[in-house]
Design a protein around this motif. Structure first.
Motif, PDB file in Angstrom:
ATOM      1  N   GLY B   8       6.636 -12.013  49.117  1.00 18.54           N
ATOM      2  CA  GLY B   8       5.730 -11.872  47.877  1.00 18.54           C
ATOM      3  C   GLY B   8       4.504 -12.072  47.500  1.00 18.54           C
ATOM      4  N   ARG B   9       4.151 -12.175  49.148  1.00 16.04           N
ATOM      5  CA  ARG B   9       2.730 -11.897  48.777  1.00 16.04           C
ATOM      6  C   ARG B   9       2.507 -11.554  49.655  1.00 16.04           C
ATOM      7  NH1 ARG B   9       2.736 -18.063  50.274  1.00 16.04           N
ATOM      8  NH2 ARG B   9       2.881 -17.840  52.844  1.00 16.04           N
ATOM      9  N   ALA B  10       3.427 -10.509  50.577  1.00 18.42           N
ATOM     10  CA  ALA B  10       2.599  -9.421  51.194  1.00 18.42           C
ATOM     11  C   ALA B  10       2.762  -8.291  50.169  1.00 18.42           C
ATOM     12  CB  ALA B  10       3.714  -9.218  52.055  1.00 18.42           C
ATOM     13  N   GLY B  11       3.868  -8.450  49.802  1.00 12.93           N
ATOM     14  CA  GLY B  11       3.993  -6.993  48.476  1.00 12.93           C
ATOM     15  C   GLY B  11       2.808  -7.280  47.554  1.00 12.93           C
ATOM     16  N   LEU B  12       2.223  -7.869  46.666  1.00 15.80           N
ATOM     17  CA  LEU B  12       1.405  -8.107  46.369  1.00 15.80           C
ATOM     18  C   LEU B  12      -0.147  -8.104  46.277  1.00 15.80           C
ATOM     19  CD1 LEU B  12       1.741 -11.821  44.360  1.00 15.80           C
ATOM     20  CD2 LEU B  12       1.326  -9.859  43.171  1.00 15.80           C
ATOM     21  N   VAL B  13      -0.625  -8.607  47.759  1.00 16.32           N
ATOM     22  CA  VAL B  13      -2.064  -7.838  48.810  1.00 16.32           C
ATOM     23  C   VAL B  13      -1.430  -6.535  48.647  1.00 16.32           C
ATOM     24  CG1 VAL B  13      -2.793  -8.185  51.022  1.00 16.32           C
ATOM     25  CG2 VAL B  13      -1.633 -10.127  50.199  1.00 16.32           C
ATOM     26  N   PHE B  14      -0.452  -6.022  49.487  1.00 19.66           N
ATOM     27  CA  PHE B  14      -0.550  -4.602  49.070  1.00 19.66           C
ATOM     28  C   PHE B  14      -1.198  -3.409  48.140  1.00 19.66           C
ATOM     29  CE2 PHE B  14       1.250  -0.340  50.144  1.00 19.66           C
ATOM     30  CZ  PHE B  14       0.928   0.023  51.125  1.00 19.66           C
ATOM     31  N   LEU B  15      -0.185  -3.616  47.186  1.00 18.62           N
ATOM     32  CA  LEU B  15       0.099  -3.289  45.370  1.00 18.62           C
ATOM     33  C   LEU B  15      -1.578  -3.831  44.735  1.00 18.62           C
ATOM     34  CD1 LEU B  15       3.021  -4.221  43.179  1.00 18.62           C
ATOM     35  CD2 LEU B  15       2.471  -2.557  44.219  1.00 18.62           C
ATOM     36  N   GLY B  16      -2.419  -5.039  45.057  1.00 15.89           N
ATOM     37  CA  GLY B  16      -3.742  -4.745  45.282  1.00 15.89           C
ATOM     38  C   GLY B  16      -4.570  -3.704  46.072  1.00 15.89           C
ATOM     39  N   PHE B  17      -4.322  -3.540  46.750  1.00 10.97           N
ATOM     40  CA  PHE B  17      -5.236  -2.797  47.566  1.00 10.97           C
ATOM     41  C   PHE B  17      -4.634  -1.770  47.506  1.00 10.97           C
ATOM     42  CE2 PHE B  17      -4.527   0.060  52.143  1.00 10.97           C
ATOM     43  CZ  PHE B  17      -5.562   0.167  52.433  1.00 10.97           C
ATOM     44  N   VAL B  18      -3.752  -0.805  46.824  1.00  5.06           N
ATOM     45  CA  VAL B  18      -2.826   0.508  46.824  1.00  5.06           C
ATOM     46  C   VAL B  18      -3.986   0.502  45.214  1.00  5.06           C
ATOM     47  CG1 VAL B  18      -1.868   2.114  45.603  1.00  5.06           C
ATOM     48  CG2 VAL B  18      -1.090   0.666  47.466  1.00  5.06           C
ATOM     49  N   ALA B  19      -4.371  -0.271  44.143  1.00  5.84           N
ATOM     50  CA  ALA B  19      -4.752  -0.296  43.451  1.00  5.84           C
ATOM     51  C   ALA B  19      -6.437  -0.258  42.974  1.00  5.84           C
ATOM     52  CB  ALA B  19      -4.936  -2.158  42.331  1.00  5.84           C
ATOM     53  N   GLY B  20      -6.706  -1.083  44.283  1.00  2.00           N
ATOM     54  CA  GLY B  20      -8.287  -1.288  44.577  1.00  2.00           C
ATOM     55  C   GLY B  20      -8.382   0.611  45.043  1.00  2.00           C
ATOM     56  N   LEU B  21      -7.719   0.561  45.876  1.00  2.00           N
ATOM     57  CA  LEU B  21      -7.809   2.328  46.819  1.00  2.00           C
ATOM     58  C   LEU B  21      -8.197   2.990  45.159  1.00  2.00           C
ATOM     59  CD1 LEU B  21      -5.927   3.111  49.727  1.00  2.00           C
ATOM     60  CD2 LEU B  21      -8.737   2.802  49.419  1.00  2.00           C
ATOM     61  N   ALA B  22      -6.693   3.487  44.105  1.00  3.22           N
ATOM     62  CA  ALA B  22      -7.333   3.908  43.550  1.00  3.22           C
ATOM     63  C   ALA B  22      -8.136   3.774  42.524  1.00  3.22           C
ATOM     64  CB  ALA B  22      -5.811   3.713  42.719  1.00  3.22           C
ATOM     65  N   LEU B  23      -8.471   2.662  42.516  1.00  3.66           N
ATOM     66  CA  LEU B  23      -9.808   2.541  41.027  1.00  3.66           C
ATOM     67  C   LEU B  23     -11.019   2.974  41.881  1.00  3.66           C
ATOM     68  CD1 LEU B  23      -8.603  -0.860  39.587  1.00  3.66           C
ATOM     69  CD2 LEU B  23      -9.387   0.949  38.604  1.00  3.66           C
ATOM     70  N   LEU B  24     -11.463   2.463  43.552  1.00  2.00           N
ATOM     71  CA  LEU B  24     -12.911   2.342  43.839  1.00  2.00           C
ATOM     72  C   LEU B  24     -12.167   3.897  44.612  1.00  2.00           C
ATOM     73  CD1 LEU B  24     -13.198  -1.055  44.897  1.00  2.00           C
ATOM     74  CD2 LEU B  24     -14.415   0.699  42.411  1.00  2.00           C
ATOM     75  N   GLY B  25     -11.547   4.657  45.137  1.00  2.00           N
ATOM     76  CA  GLY B  25     -11.352   4.866  46.268  1.00  2.00           C
ATOM     77  C   GLY B  25     -11.723   6.474  45.882  1.00  2.00           C
ATOM     78  N   PRO B  26     -11.370   7.280  44.932  1.00  2.00           N
ATOM     79  CA  PRO B  26     -11.780   8.601  45.032  1.00  2.00           C
ATOM     80  C   PRO B  26     -13.532   8.179  44.615  1.00  2.00           C
ATOM     81  CG  PRO B  26      -9.808   8.475  43.819  1.00  2.00           C
ATOM     82  CD  PRO B  26     -10.592   6.569  43.981  1.00  2.00           C
ATOM     83  N   ALA B  27     -14.596   7.138  44.081  1.00  2.00           N
ATOM     84  CA  ALA B  27     -15.712   6.919  44.531  1.00  2.00           C
ATOM     85  C   ALA B  27     -16.238   7.528  45.647  1.00  2.00           C
ATOM     86  CB  ALA B  27     -16.409   6.758  43.872  1.00  2.00           C
ATOM     87  N   LEU B  28     -15.165   6.777  46.735  1.00  3.44           N
ATOM     88  CA  LEU B  28     -16.413   6.741  47.432  1.00  3.44           C
ATOM     89  C   LEU B  28     -15.208   7.745  48.758  1.00  3.44           C
ATOM     90  CD1 LEU B  28     -14.509   2.906  48.818  1.00  3.44           C
ATOM     91  CD2 LEU B  28     -16.920   3.801  47.915  1.00  3.44           C
TER      92      LEU B  28
END
Lengths: 321, 271
Positions: B8-28
């Motif tokens: 569950g932790r691994a899933g949450l961490v990865f989802l957080g990573f993807v969500a972060g990328l989706a939010l910030l990635g396009p700017a970088l």
């Protein structure tokens, strides 16, 4: 029992009727102009539009259209395909065997390998093997079937030349029936493997849980206490009882397999219902798409009826209540 | 809750990573629509400049995968929210009112469930020429509430007989209060699990529809659409199609791991 059987059959018939009406309303009530593409890029004149509406019966009141559709359905007439210009029923009948072969193979794989793995997992609950199998099967379940199909076809089929990457038959194959069957079998491996890998998690998981429930029961303790070998305890005593609940889910897997076959058959150019449905989408062939949907709904309903009946016959508790 | 198990932790961490990328990635990252080599318009293999390579229109694949995450996740989140709301509403009505209303609604759900969701979507989406993203979300959302309504109905039927609901009724609580304060709150757990697993399903479904050309419309980068575009060059430039597929698999796997962990945490019997 006879009473129950009758009621269950009537229920299945009602479900089918609801599904058919729903499908009809879905295609006829939603906004969007089904004739928009008929003009081949140019707007239709009002005369052409009226002629087309008359041809497809779209100028009739909705209830009358529904009546015509249901009436045709009852006579086994699903209309004429726009793309192929032939009766939909004939097209579906032509494509059904290929899908039955593919789907049947996948069901056999999932209900042998999947059940065996599920039992192993239950017996070794919490072990590294159990955890890895769960993660792997979930990874398969998370993989888009069309992508996995493309990757497998690209590597095994095109790069390694091990198996044919597309189609169902090699037109150049010589020899008798046996050679032809072997050829179909070779074409079957990759699509069946793809579809099984993305769907086997379900059977594994249900078998694992059902087996865990069973292994907790007192008669298993008794069997162990009697000094039976572990193998007898697990397979003869445990598995036999843990199998039934899994079998009832047969009806549940069919929609998943049918949906998956749309993608897998498209990627592997497998000449079944799935690739026919995808082609119907591209050609905006509503009669064909509608016919395929009605057929799929019928198969799903009949399969779930059959698995319920089989369960009732196998398990006396259901039969008597 | 999902934090308790390693998976569950691994899933949450990865989802957080993807969500972060989706939010910030396009700017970088570089513009996903920018064509880097206008003269050649050829795809180049992964390099330091383009870690996932470029596609056949010379666009940065990494940028497109990250932009695809934004689209896939927002489609899934919005469609699942809609499905859950509809499913909860129908389930509560059917379970609490019972009788003819319940019977009619459940027969409707039975019929709808007999047609695989994909076929419902194919029928609806094949009609219009182009489907705007918001309509796509509405359509995916309205075809996903059937199982949820069954789940909520079953929970409602069970809870209606519980003593705390009986007590509330005896105290003269209004119907609305019972439904919202007692029944809905107590179905929140199963709904949360259904929501998490539903997100994974919708990501796969949207990818499949886009692969068939019926989902997110190009040039918007969606994972399924990228795989469809990569099909003709899969041999010469596999990276164009490989990375979006990996992105789908890992994201869906992560949501399913979280959903599983939530289920185990909420219902220890099934573990």
């Amino acid at each position: 029992m006879r009473h129950w059987l009758l009621r269950r059959t009537l229920q299945a018939a009602l479900t089918l009727a609801v599904a058919v009406v729903l499908l009809f309303l879905l295609t006829h009530l939603l906004p969007g102009d089904p004739l928009a593409r008929e003009g081949a890029g140019r707007p239709l004149t009002s005369v052409q539009r009226e002629a087309l509406q008359a041809r497809y019966g779209l100028d009739r009141p909705l209830l009358e259209q529904l009546g015509t559709f249901v009436g045709g359905l009852a006579r086994g007439d699903l209309g004429v395909s726009i793309e192929y210009g032939r009766p939909v029923v004939g097209l579906l009948a032509e494509r059904l065997p290929a899908t039955a072969l593919l789907g049947g193979t996948v069901l056999v794989l999932n209900f042998t390998v999947g059940l065996w793995l599920g039992v192993r997992q239950a017996v070794r609950k919490g072990s590294a093997e159990d955890r890895w199998l769960t993660t792997l099967s979930l990874a398969g379940y998370a993989t888009p079937s069309f992508w996995l199909g493309l990757v497998l076809a690209g590597i095994v089929g095109v790069r390694w030349h091990l198996l044919p990457p597309a189609g169902m038959r090699d037109p150049l194959i010589a020899g008798g029936t046996l050679a032809a069957a072997a050829d179909v079998l070779r074409h079957l491996v990759l699509p069946a493997l793809t579809l099984s890998l993305v769907s086997i998690a379900g059977t594994m998981r249900y078998q694992r849980n059902a087996m865990l429930e069973t292994l907790r029961l007192p008669y298993i303790v008794t069997a162990r206490a009697k000094g039976l070998s572990e193998r007898q305890v697990i397979w003869r005593h445990g598995w036999r009882n843990a199998l039934f609940p899994v079998l009832t889910l047969f009806g549940l897997w069919l929609p998943i397999l049918v949906s998956g076959s749309v993608f897998v058959e498209t990627v592997f150019a497998w000449p079944g219902l799935g690739s026919l449905a995808a082609a119907a989408v591209n050609g905006r062939d509503y009669p064909l798409l509608m016919g395929a949907s009605v057929l799929v709904a019928t198969i799903v309903i009949v399969a779930s009826l059959l698995s319920d009946v089989a369960y009732a016959f196998l398990d006396p508790r259901v039969r008597l209540s | 809750m999902a934090w308790r198990t390693p998976r569950g932790r691994a899933g949450l961490v990865f989802l957080g990573f993807v969500a972060g990328l989706a939010l910030l990635g396009p700017a970088l990252l570089p513009d996903p629509f920018r064509q880097f080599d206008l003269l050649e318009l050829a795809s180049t293999p992964p390099s330091a400049e383009h870690p996932f390579g470029t596609d056949q229109l010379s666009r940065d694949v990494l940028s497109r995968v990250v932009s695809g995450a934004r689209i896939s996740l927002s489609v899934a989140a919005l469609a699942v929210t809609l499905s859950l709301t509809l499913g909860a509403a129908v389930g509560l009505v059917a379970g609490y009112w019972g009788g003819a209303v319940d019977a009619a609604l459940m027969r409707l759900v039975d019929g709808a469930l007999a047609v695989p969701r994909l076929f419902l979507l194919l029928l609806v989406l094949a009609v219009p020429e182009r489907v705007p993203l918001i309509i796509l979300i509405l359509i995916i959302g309205t075809t996903g509430w059937f199982t949820t309504s069954r789940l909520v109905r079953a929970e409602t039927l069970r809870l209606r007989e519980e003593s705390f609901v009986r007590a509330a009724e005896a105290l003269g609580a209004s119907r609305r209060r019972i439904i919202f304060r007692h029944l809905l709150v107590n179905t929140a757990g199963p709904l949360l699990v259904a929501a998490t697993l539903g997100v994974g399903d919708v990501i796969l479904l949207e990818a499949g529809l886009s692969f068939l050309g019926l989902g997110v419309q190009p040039p918007a980068p969606s994972w399924g659409g990228m795989i469809m575009d990569a099909r003709p060059v899969l041999e010469a430039a596999p990276w164009v199609g490989i990375f979006p597929g990996i992105a789908i698999t890992l994201t869906v796997l992560a949501t399913n791991l979280v959903g599983d962990a939530l289920r185990d945490a909420l219902d220890p019997r099934g573990a």
